[in-house]
Design an enzyme around this catalytic site. Structure first.
Site, short mmCIF file in Angstrom:
data_model
loop_
_atom_site.label_atom_id
_atom_site.label_comp_id
_atom_site.label_asym_id
_atom_site.label_seq_id
_atom_site.Cartn_x
_atom_site.Cartn_y
_atom_site.Cartn_z
N HIS A 10 -10.17 5.95 -7.01
CA HIS A 10 -9.60 6.10 -5.61
C HIS A 10 -8.12 5.85 -5.49
O HIS A 10 -7.63 4.61 -5.80
CB HIS A 10 -10.21 4.93 -4.86
CG HIS A 10 -9.96 5.19 -3.53
ND1 HIS A 10 -10.84 5.16 -2.44
CD2 HIS A 10 -8.65 4.81 -2.61
CE1 HIS A 10 -10.20 5.40 -1.06
NE2 HIS A 10 -9.05 5.11 -1.48
N HIS A 12 -3.94 6.89 -4.26
CA HIS A 12 -3.21 7.31 -3.44
C HIS A 12 -1.81 7.43 -4.03
O HIS A 12 -1.20 6.75 -4.45
CB HIS A 12 -2.69 6.65 -2.07
CG HIS A 12 -4.04 6.14 -1.28
ND1 HIS A 12 -4.44 7.07 -0.39
CD2 HIS A 12 -5.02 5.37 -1.28
CE1 HIS A 12 -5.62 6.81 0.26
NE2 HIS A 12 -5.70 5.43 -0.13
N LYS A 92 -13.37 13.68 1.26
CA LYS A 92 -13.40 12.26 1.53
C LYS A 92 -13.39 12.40 3.08
O LYS A 92 -12.60 13.10 3.88
CB LYS A 92 -12.08 11.84 1.27
CG LYS A 92 -11.54 10.41 1.57
CD LYS A 92 -12.37 9.50 1.08
CE LYS A 92 -12.15 7.94 1.97
NZ LYS A 92 -10.88 7.59 1.20
N HIS A 131 -14.70 6.42 3.72
CA HIS A 131 -13.83 5.05 4.31
C HIS A 131 -14.87 4.34 5.25
O HIS A 131 -14.68 4.88 6.30
CB HIS A 131 -12.51 5.49 4.71
CG HIS A 131 -11.80 4.18 5.20
ND1 HIS A 131 -10.47 3.84 4.44
CD2 HIS A 131 -12.18 3.10 5.99
CE1 HIS A 131 -10.05 2.79 5.11
NE2 HIS A 131 -10.77 2.39 6.26
N HIS A 165 -14.01 1.47 -1.64
CA HIS A 165 -13.38 0.11 -1.60
C HIS A 165 -14.08 -0.91 -0.78
O HIS A 165 -13.60 -1.33 0.32
CB HIS A 165 -11.83 0.40 -1.11
CG HIS A 165 -11.67 1.26 0.08
ND1 HIS A 165 -12.43 1.17 1.11
CD2 HIS A 165 -10.72 2.37 0.29
CE1 HIS A 165 -11.98 2.06 2.03
NE2 HIS A 165 -10.87 2.87 1.44
N ASP A 237 -7.50 2.03 -5.10
CA ASP A 237 -6.82 2.37 -3.54
C ASP A 237 -5.62 1.73 -3.76
O ASP A 237 -4.86 1.27 -2.88
CB ASP A 237 -7.63 1.40 -2.73
CG ASP A 237 -7.23 1.72 -1.15
OD1 ASP A 237 -7.08 2.90 -0.89
OD2 ASP A 237 -7.44 1.15 -0.32
#
Length: 330
Positions: A10, A12, A92, A131, A165, A237
């Site tokens: 995960h 970004h 996602k 999420h 997460h 994350d």
């Protein structure tokens, strides 16, 4: 200490100048990373996804790193998903407005409405990453989402559902109740609680979504990670934001952990578990869940050597800024 094929499930990387700056931190230390699609314009079509993948690869230079691409969830039809299957790793799902760049997310979890897309994903073996937060009181948002996870798990038993997460004891327990539920756990949620964020002076660089919870929640996460539990995977994350968007009123949510992940995890597992379980958490569990078979292995070596984490990297403050660490990637 050696780690084989570390995976960040995960991640970004943002875009443009931020992408060009942060990508190498992950590409150097990891074999692959699951790249999130919530850009300022979310990735919902294959042309944009392919173009973004090329930008990611360019930013990673010549490092041995595989970007595992994801699309932003919407009601895709079966034909689209058939065409997309070979280009994407997963899809996602974001509840609308719940985190960064998620305004176009799902506003209603009506199973009948979502059924065509989720059935097609099930048949095509495309994982669903979620999420998992509602719009309730902030400390209850993830625990309250458990009912939605249960609904999804029961109605789509062939669908691989990853609770992203996770931060609560509730979801740690739920993970063990359904065969098709899996979870990613971040580094920072193994280390901090809400006390660290706002218990003394507010620390905006520890503010993330889902927000860190209670001590009993952290303990439950640690139990899963340090035991090498087979359905729990590492997902950083890591979410960089420039200083001016963090140290301000209404600061952005995200912890930038990419520069320190492996050294800190090595220290945590040395204190609380063992090297074998670190290997499971950082790679082996995900390899088994997704049947990964890499042609070329990537071995990361860490040695005991003290170093201090910089106060900032360019215009981004990292997790553990200014702290002394005992392990270093060599």
């Amino acid at each position: 200490m050696k780690i084989k094929n570390p995976l960040d499930m995960h991640l970004h990387l943002r875009d443009e100048k931020m992408l060009e700056f942060v990508a190498l931190f992950s590409a150097k230390d990891f074999k692959a990373g699951v790249i999130m699609p919530n850009l300022i314009t979310p990735l919902t079509n294959l042309n944009d996804l392919k173009a973004y993948k090329q930008r990611v690869l360019k930013a990673c230079k010549n490092e041995d790193f595989i970007p595992l691409m994801t699309l932003f969830f919407k009601e895709y039809d079966e034909k689209f998903l058939e065409n997309a299957k070979n280009e994407i790793f997963a899809i996602k799902l974001y509840p609308a407005g719940i985190t960064t760049n998620s305004d176009n997310g799902i506003s209603s979890f009506d199973i009948q409405r979502l059924k065509p897309t989720l059935n097609a994903m099930s048949e095509l073996n495309i994982p669903l990453l979620v999420h998992g937060e509602t719009n309730d009181f902030v400390m209850d948002r993830e625990a309250n989402f458990a009912k939605i996870y249960e609904k999804l798990a029961k109605n789509f038993p062939k669908l691989k559902i990853i609770m992203e997460h996770i931060t609560t004891k509730t979801l740690c327990n739920l993970l063990k109740d359904y065969e098709n539920l899996y979870a990613t756990i971040t580094l920072h949620h193994l280390m901090i609680t809400l006390d660290d964020v706002i218990g003394g002076k507010m620390d905006p660089h520890l503010f993330c979504k889902p927000i860190a919870k209670r001590y009993e929640d952290k303990d439950a996460l640690c139990e899963l990670a340090f035991s090498g539990y087979k359905k729990a995977m590492f997902g950083s994350d890591s979410a960089p934001h420039p200083i001016h968007t963090k140290e301000c009123c209404g600061c952005a949510a995200g912890v930038f952990s990419a520069p320190v992940i492996l050294p800190v995890l090595a220290e945590l597992f040395e204190k609380n578990s063992n090297e074998e379980n670190l290997q499971k958490f950082i790679s082996d569990n995900a390899c088994k869940i997704y049947n990964f078979n890499f042609e070329k292995e990537k071995i990361i070596n860490l040695k005991k050597e003290k170093w201090q984490v910089p106060q900032k990297y360019s215009d981004v403050v990292p997790f553990m800024a200014g702290k002394n660490l005992n392990f270093k990637v060599i």
